[in-house]
Design a protein around this motif. Structure first.
Motif, PDB file in Angstrom:
ATOM      1  N   MET B 105     -10.792  -8.713 -26.796  1.00 54.40           N
ATOM      2  CA  MET B 105     -11.058  -8.441 -25.378  1.00 54.40           C
ATOM      3  C   MET B 105     -10.460  -7.111 -24.945  1.00 54.40           C
ATOM      4  SD  MET B 105     -12.732 -11.064 -24.283  1.00 54.40           S
ATOM      5  CE  MET B 105     -12.610 -11.213 -22.513  1.00 54.40           C
ATOM      6  N   SER B 109     -12.393  -3.277 -24.258  1.00 55.42           N
ATOM      7  CA  SER B 109     -12.338  -2.643 -22.941  1.00 55.42           C
ATOM      8  C   SER B 109     -12.112  -1.133 -23.050  1.00 55.42           C
ATOM      9  CB  SER B 109     -11.215  -3.255 -22.104  1.00 55.42           C
ATOM     10  OG  SER B 109     -11.315  -4.648 -22.112  1.00 55.42           O
ATOM     11  N   GLN B 112     -15.800   0.925 -24.556  1.00 51.03           N
ATOM     12  CA  GLN B 112     -17.097   0.807 -23.885  1.00 51.03           C
ATOM     13  C   GLN B 112     -17.778   2.150 -23.680  1.00 51.03           C
ATOM     14  OE1 GLN B 112     -15.560  -1.749 -20.611  1.00 51.03           O
ATOM     15  NE2 GLN B 112     -17.252  -3.097 -21.212  1.00 51.03           N
ATOM     16  N   LYS B 123     -20.920  -4.220 -17.867  1.00 46.93           N
ATOM     17  CA  LYS B 123     -19.748  -5.028 -18.223  1.00 46.93           C
ATOM     18  C   LYS B 123     -18.456  -4.213 -18.154  1.00 46.93           C
ATOM     19  CE  LYS B 123     -22.029  -8.766 -19.594  1.00 46.93           C
ATOM     20  NZ  LYS B 123     -21.980  -9.995 -18.790  1.00 46.93           N
ATOM     21  N   ILE B 125     -15.028  -2.652 -17.713  1.00 45.23           N
ATOM     22  CA  ILE B 125     -13.761  -3.267 -17.319  1.00 45.23           C
ATOM     23  C   ILE B 125     -12.942  -2.274 -16.509  1.00 45.23           C
ATOM     24  CG2 ILE B 125     -11.553  -4.147 -18.168  1.00 45.23           C
ATOM     25  CD1 ILE B 125     -13.828  -6.107 -18.557  1.00 45.23           C
ATOM     26  N   SER B 179      -6.533 -13.942 -23.285  1.00 46.60           N
ATOM     27  CA  SER B 179      -7.897 -13.452 -23.505  1.00 46.60           C
ATOM     28  C   SER B 179      -8.845 -13.962 -22.414  1.00 46.60           C
ATOM     29  CB  SER B 179      -8.396 -13.809 -24.906  1.00 46.60           C
ATOM     30  OG  SER B 179      -8.323 -15.195 -25.110  1.00 46.60           O
ATOM     31  N   TRP B 182      -7.865 -11.805 -19.116  1.00 44.44           N
ATOM     32  CA  TRP B 182      -8.168 -10.372 -19.182  1.00 44.44           C
ATOM     33  C   TRP B 182      -9.359  -9.978 -18.325  1.00 44.44           C
ATOM     34  CZ3 TRP B 182      -5.736  -6.130 -20.420  1.00 44.44           C
ATOM     35  CH2 TRP B 182      -6.463  -4.966 -20.632  1.00 44.44           C
ATOM     36  N   SER B 183     -10.471 -10.691 -18.439  1.00 43.36           N
ATOM     37  CA  SER B 183     -11.645 -10.318 -17.644  1.00 43.36           C
ATOM     38  C   SER B 183     -12.191 -11.546 -16.916  1.00 43.36           C
ATOM     39  CB  SER B 183     -12.708  -9.693 -18.531  1.00 43.36           C
ATOM     40  OG  SER B 183     -13.078 -10.641 -19.523  1.00 43.36           O
ATOM     41  N   ASN B 184     -11.293 -12.420 -16.533  1.00 42.32           N
ATOM     42  CA  ASN B 184     -11.675 -13.663 -15.858  1.00 42.32           C
ATOM     43  C   ASN B 184     -12.720 -14.446 -16.645  1.00 42.32           C
ATOM     44  OD1 ASN B 184     -10.003 -13.071 -13.611  1.00 42.32           O
ATOM     45  ND2 ASN B 184     -11.576 -11.648 -12.890  1.00 42.32           N
ATOM     46  N   ASN B 186     -15.058 -13.289 -18.488  1.00 41.81           N
ATOM     47  CA  ASN B 186     -16.324 -12.590 -18.743  1.00 41.81           C
ATOM     48  C   ASN B 186     -16.291 -11.876 -20.085  1.00 41.81           C
ATOM     49  OD1 ASN B 186     -17.545 -13.214 -16.228  1.00 41.81           O
ATOM     50  ND2 ASN B 186     -16.147 -11.724 -15.281  1.00 41.81           N
ATOM     51  N   VAL B 188     -16.812  -8.854 -22.728  1.00 44.13           N
ATOM     52  CA  VAL B 188     -16.723  -7.397 -22.640  1.00 44.13           C
ATOM     53  C   VAL B 188     -17.680  -6.833 -23.679  1.00 44.13           C
ATOM     54  CG1 VAL B 188     -15.170  -5.420 -22.667  1.00 44.13           C
ATOM     55  CG2 VAL B 188     -14.284  -7.682 -22.079  1.00 44.13           C
TER      56      VAL B 188
END
Ligand code: ADP
Ligand code: MG
Lengths: 255, 356
Positions: B105, B109, B112, B123, B125, B179, B182-184, B186, B188
């Protein structure tokens, strides 16, 4: 150069409330072989662990080869020249003979921190030399020591002391688990040390062996030294009296 | 041996007497299991497991299947290399699968790409600054994540004397939580092309094999490797011999963490995405590979070569079940049985030694 190789003054070790070793004053001359005797739990192994840097004493001084020492680890004691065969041998079953001999002080082809490359060939050669020196025979040097007999393992542990230059050898009950022939083998090695003038501390319960091999007997009881006897001035019965507490050496009575 | 007469009675020095390598048995098991699938395939499926049966292809072996076998074990195999040195030195690591998840994760990020088909990355971050970074950035970030997690594992085990099982169990739960956080939860996605190339095609195999060779050399030729075996074999003796056992343990778990992170990088690159559930149960697969390969849970015994063979056995069994068109449930059940079986086998070997 002083005649005395090792001296302890007031050496004391407490494990929490257990006074395993109290006020040990001990001296050893160059070339002298001394036996330490005493019941189980008398503090003999504890004494050895303090002078070999495996543990740090609660109190007291260790003077080795004329220098006061505070070994903060077993490697430091070995570097200073004390080679020890511990009661529990301190061998790794899954390693072969050379790896056990050089455990913790390997030879390297080149140094690279933890990833230093081992010089296996040099260690094998040195192992052969050490085994020859002690006249020990091992079935195979490249197998792990797991399947070796008690005697063979003991010999590996003893050969370990012979592989390095030392000023003092300590053996903690080296023949306790051995058969007659294996015991004789270890005693031969000890005689070789005597001939070579190497001082030795031998911890043993075997009265015959002690009277055969050493010059002097020091008796421990309940963490204290209770007798210091020249071999000529004593006999088995006398020593047993000190071990069991029926007698205490005149110079130790105050304690 | 000039002083032979001093020798212990009955013992003869025989330098030629050498135990056969334990990896030989693992190799035989691999051959046997493969042969069993081949036989069952011929008898019941009318197809070959190992060999090419298509007329229009000119090859002796069924290469696509063999490639899949090795490709699907490569990523967990990277973790298994780290787990191998942990188990040999007397520990266990349950956190590697979760470290894969968290590292994937975080790493993704930083990998990307700004534009996806001309539109801004849906997506994304971070902001603009974290887009289209050189591939080295996510790789270094990822390895640092693994290093940190491993360092915490090692420090807990070495200095607070928490058993490895508990310390790494804690890390397992913590890293899985991280993990998700990190992105709720979602995914990545959409990495740069250079990041995507890390795990492309057969790259995971190349990376796995290179690392396996490296760690084989480390375990067999260096002080670090020797001390792994020594500590796993007899920690007390290692300490008395002057090995800095605590420092060594910290290093062992740190390296295991870095290898888990490398697996995360390869996996997320290969899948072109990272999800919070990534690497789930990988820790057990990795342990299974090592144990099947003859690494003893008691510590002190095993090798990288054994683990690589164990990984292949693992791959052959999974692939064999697919070949026999058995459900995935069976695969999991059999996996469980294999792990237990391998440990039982290790116990037997142990008892055999004690008697011998
Ligand atoms: N690590 C330790 N912690 C607590 N007590 C100990 C420890 N080591 C030894 N002792 C105690 O110290 C005493 C002396 O033990 P030891 O030196 O092993 O005796 P010996 O070698 O003479 O048989 C015993 O009572 C033993 O239980
Ligand atoms: Mg003792």
């Amino acid at each position: 150069m002083s005649d005395i190789i090792l001296e302890t003054r007031g050496l004391t070790k407490h494990y929490g409330g257990v006074h395993a070793l109290s006020d040990a004053n001990f001296t050893l001359r160059r070339g002298e072989h001394v036996a330490i005797m005493g019941d189980n739990g008398a503090g003999k192994s504890t004494f050895v662990r303090q002078i070999t840097g495996v543990e740090q004493p609660t109190r007291g001084q260790i003077i080795f080869d004329g220098v006061e020492q505070a070994f903060d680890g077993p490697i430091k004691a070995r570097e200073a020249g004390i080679e020890t065969v511990f009661q529990n041998l301190a061998l790794a079953d899954d390693l072969d003979v050379p790896s056990n001999l050089f455990l913790g002080r390997e030879k390297f082809r080149f140094k690279l921190g933890p990833f230093s490359i081992l010089d296996k060939k040099a260690m094998l050669e040195a192992t052969k030399a050490a085994l020859e020196k002690t006249a020990v025979k091992i079935p195979s040097l490249s197998n792990t020591i797991r399947n070796m007999s008690g005697g063979q393992r003991q010999c590996v542990a003893i050969a370990r002391t012979a592989a390095f230059k030392s000023k003092l050898v300590i053996m903690d009950e080296p023949t306790a688990a051995l058969g007659v022939q294996e015991t004789a083998q270890v005693e031969n090695i000890i005689r070789t040390l005597k001939e070579a003038g190497e001082p030795l501390i031998l911890i043993s319960h075997n009265m015959r062996q002690v009277f055969d091999l050493v010059d002097r007997i020091v008796v421990f009881r309940r963490g204290r030294i209770v007798a210091n006897l020249r071999k000529e001035d004593t006999d088995g019965q006398d020593v047993v009296a000190y071990i069991t507490g029926a007698k205490t050496g005149s110079e130790y009575e105050a304690a | 041996m000039s002083k032979a007469s001093h020798g212990i009675g009955g013992l003869t020095y025989d330098p030629a007497k050498k135990a056969k390598p334990p990896e030989l048995n693992v190799f035989l098991a691999l051959v046997l299991i493969t042969a069993a699938f081949e036989l069952i395939g011929r008898l019941f499926m009318g197809d070959s497991f190992l060999f090419n049966t298509r007329e229009n292809v000119d090859a002796i072996f069924n290469w696509p299947r063999l490639n899949i076998i090795i490709l699907q074990v490569s990523i967990v195999g990277i973790i298994a290399l780290g787990v191998t040195q942990v188990i040999i030195s007397g520990g266990i690591d349950l956190s590697s699968g979760s470290i894969v998840g968290a590292t994937a994760m975080i790493t993704m990020s930083f990998a990307q790409t700004a534009l996806v088909n001309g539109n801004p990355n849906p997506k994304a971050i971070f902001g603009e600054w974290a887009m289209d970074l050189p591939v080295l950035v996510p790789v270094v970030v990822g390895m640092c994540c693994g290093l940190l997690a491993g360092l915490v594992n090692g420090a807990l085990i070495a200095y607070t004397r928490i058993p490895p099982f508990i310390a790494t169990l804690g890390m397992m739960v913590f890293a899985r939580g991280a993990s998700r956080w990190w992105s709720n939860g979602n995914p990545v996605s959409f990495p740069t092309e250079s990041y995507a190339s890390i795990g492309k095609g057969m790259m995971p195999v190349v990376i796995f094999v290179s690392l396996a060779i490296l760690f084989h050399l480390i375990l067999s030729q260096t002080k670090y490797g020797k001390h792994c075996y020594a500590i796993g074999s007899n920690e007390q003796a290692s300490r008395m011999s002057g090995i800095k056992v605590n420092n060594h343990k910290v290093l062992v778990y740190t390296i295991a963490g870095i290898l888990a992170a490398l697996a995360a990088i390869v996996l997320s690159s290969k899948n072109l995405t990272a999800q919070a559930g990534m690497g789930m149960m990988y820790e057990l697969d990795a342990i299974a590979m090592a144990v099947i390969g003859g690494v003893s849970l008691q510590g002190g015994r095993g090798s990288i070569l054994g683990t690589v063979l164990g990984a292949l056995i693992f791959g052959v069994i999974i692939s064999g079940f697919t070949f026999l068109k058995l459900d995935a449930y069976y695969q999991e059940m059999v996996k469980g049985a294999i792990i237990v079986g391998a440990v039982v086998l290790d116990q037997w070997r142990q008892q055999g030694r004690a008697k011998g």
